[in-house]
Each structure stands twice: as C-alpha cells, then as structure tokens.
Design a protein around this motif. Sequence first.
Motif, short mmCIF file in Angstrom:
data_model
loop_
_atom_site.label_atom_id
_atom_site.label_comp_id
_atom_site.label_asym_id
_atom_site.label_seq_id
_atom_site.Cartn_x
_atom_site.Cartn_y
_atom_site.Cartn_z
N CYS A 277 50.29 38.14 47.22
CA CYS A 277 49.02 38.51 46.62
C CYS A 277 49.20 39.78 45.80
CB CYS A 277 47.95 38.73 47.69
SG CYS A 277 48.21 40.26 48.64
N ALA A 278 48.18 40.12 45.04
CA ALA A 278 48.20 41.37 44.30
C ALA A 278 46.78 41.77 43.94
CB ALA A 278 49.04 41.24 43.03
N ASP A 279 46.54 43.08 43.97
CA ASP A 279 45.32 43.65 43.41
C ASP A 279 45.72 44.41 42.15
OD1 ASP A 279 43.87 42.68 45.52
OD2 ASP A 279 43.72 44.60 46.57
N LEU A 280 44.95 44.24 41.09
CA LEU A 280 45.20 44.99 39.87
C LEU A 280 44.26 46.19 39.84
CD1 LEU A 280 46.79 45.16 37.21
CD2 LEU A 280 44.91 43.91 36.11
N ILE A 281 44.85 47.39 39.83
CA ILE A 281 44.08 48.62 39.88
C ILE A 281 44.01 49.23 38.48
CG2 ILE A 281 43.84 50.86 41.01
CD1 ILE A 281 43.81 48.41 42.90
N ALA A 282 42.79 49.46 38.01
CA ALA A 282 42.61 50.06 36.69
C ALA A 282 42.85 51.56 36.77
CB ALA A 282 41.19 49.79 36.19
#
Length: 430
Positions: free
Chosen positions: A342-347
């Motif tokens: 999985c991955a979260d994209l952090i701005a």
Amino acid sequence: MKTTVQLLKNHIDEEVKIGAWLANKRSSGKIAFLQLRDGTGFVQGVVVKSEVEESVWNDAKSVTQESSLYVTGTVQKDDRSPTGVELVVSKIEVIHEAVDYPITPKEHGTEFLMDNRHLWLRSKKQHAIMRIRNEIIRATYEFFNKEGFSKIDPPILTGSSAEGTTTLFHTRYFDEDAYLSQSGQLYMEAAAMAFGRVFSFGPTFRAEKSKTRRHLIEFWMIEPEMAFVEHDESLEIQEQYVSYLAKSVLENCKIELNTLGRDLSMLEKIQAPFPRISYDDAIKLLKEKGFDDIEWGEDFGAPHETAIAESFDMPVFITNYPKDIKAFYMKPDPEREDVVLCADLIAPEGYGEIIGGSQRIDDLELMKKRYEEHDLSPEAYEWYLQLRKYGSVPHSGFGLGLERTVAWLSGIEHIREAIPFPRLLNRLYP
C-alpha cells in the motif's frame, strides 16, 4: 454583441454587452470604476462622466453592491488588469438593485462568512478556489479518458462498510439497515473485473467527530480501480495523474492562482516520478526529527505526515504500512507478512495525505481468512468474496480526496473553502 467577461479579450476595441453583478466600486467626481463579475471572471468597468448620458452617470454613482446589471461598453486592452482588458462603459441597465448586502469589503469573522456561504461564494477569492476545483475535475476526466478508463458510478446507499470502521452514517432502507457510502472502492473492484480500468467520482461520508483543517463530513473522492495492475504500476499511474492535475491548474488557472497569491514555484516542482519512503524508514526519520513517542505499528497523524513531507520538495509516497493498521482487503507483501502493498501520497507544505491506495487481495482463501479476522458479515460481503472466486486477477486501486487536493493546489489554509457548501461537525447550514 453579447458576451462574457472570460471572452472579452477576444473583442478588443469592439462594443459588447455583458450581464454582471457589481462586486465593488469607487469613484471620483469625474470617473467611476465598477468592479464587475459575471461568473466567468472579474473585469473593471470605467464610466467617464463627460462621455456618457447623465442617467448612466447617475446609475454608476448610485448602484449598490451585488446589484445585477446589463453593461454595454467598448473593450480596451489593459496590461495592468488580471484579465488584460477593461470595459469603457457607455450604457448601464439595472436589472435588480440589491439592498444592504451583508458581506462588505470590511473584515468578517469565519462563522459569519460560513453562515453566509451562499453569498460568500461570490467573492473573488472563493470564486478562484471554485474555478480551480472545476479545473481539477475537468482534468481528472480528461486524464482517465485518455488512459482508457471507464467511469462507473457506485451506490451511495450501501448495506456495509468499505473498511469495516465505525464512522458510518446509519439510515433505514425501508425495513433494513443502510449506510451512507464511505468509499465506492468495493464496487469499483467489481466494475474493474468487467471493464478492466475504471474510475468513480462522487460524494462520500465519514461520521468522524473531527474539527481539523483537513477534515470534512461530506467530501468527494476520485477512485480508480485497475485489473491486471500491481502495486508499483499503480504508484506510477498515481504520480502521473497528480502531475497532470498540477500542470493543468498551472496552465489554465493563472488568474485564479494569482488572485490567491499562490507560490507557483511550488506547483512547478510537481512532476513524476515522486520520491518514496517505506513506513520503516519513515519511523526512523520521525525519531531523528524528535518524535520519540512514535513506535512501529502506529499510524501517522497530521504532525507526523507534515514532518515527513518537510524532507521532500514534492509529494512523497509512504509505502508498506503494517498490516494491522490498514484495511482488510490490502494484499500482504510477499516478502513480509507483517506489512501490506500500500501507499499514502503525502502532499508538501503541510497538506497531508491526498491519496491512499493499495494492491488488493486476489486470493480467495486469504480473503476468507481476512473476513474471519475482521468479523465481517458473510451475508453482506458474499458478493465481494465472489470477485475472488470467479476469474480473480491481480488488481490495484486508490482514492484521491478532491477537497484536500483543491486546498493544496490552491494554497488555502482550510479545507472548508475547497467545497461549495461544507458539511462540518457542527455545520449543516446553509
């Protein structure tokens, strides 16, 4: 010729007519400057007393804020104007005179503005934000259509939760329980098995009692799902999509970005590929930055995400979170059973997570095991299990939060301004 503010640049030195509202005005004894808006943009109308009939001058002097008008005049080039033009007015027709418009050029408190959100949307800043939102939506459809995705609409009323959480809005569906959708993902997986690559765009609801600048009760999600696509390929599609959005906003919303005072150099950096950091390394990084209390196995909060993002000058993927803090449908890493693909994209700039995604479990027996571990109702989720029974394939997907993306690309502080009529913990009006 009747036209709009947006198209005035195509009519230099021509006489035109526009329908508009008076946003503001100022005048001397000889010239009146009318700030006009028509929904497509803002333009200055100049009324010269010596060049118009007395009735036109009187209207220009007396017309009130937010009165509606038909304005006729000649378009002149003006390099000082954000639109590059101004309108030299020859005729004014008052359609409706507004009386005691409540939002004046003075400072107003946030609660007052939120109570008058239906009027606040008319202001130059709010107009700019909504135009950027519209461009993100337009570019989203363009990107996914070009990439061969089909748009499929999941239901808003569901009989179960997408992630097994308790933050559900409950309602009655005739004689049975139903819930407002938290996500269309499970249904998009079914659609991907029929159409290959799909995406949805619609409202979602979370009954979270949160008051942070990043949270809304009702928000909009873009949720692509892709058959025969594994984790790394999904990350590539995500970064291409976000880069496409940033480029589209930069190219098509220059006036709006300047109105908001957005630092364009921050948006110009948003180009794929994006950096990636594993959850393991993120924990180490946080400890180096003084977050001594964070331990492996804990989820990240806003301060953690901001601290991680500060180490990069563009969006960053945090990959391979612990299995126990992620949703039941995420596929375990083949090399490590304790983390998932999985991955979260952090701005950057403190805007936090804008995308969450994963490769989904495609093995029937493993999914059955997950059902038992998460105490999921076999009756409610039987249809979802059948996706692994009849022609299962590797597949991945993700969800992008529209309002967080609007807030980030616009550079605004609070997500409540990124949606026309925000639903917050203590706000259901207007």
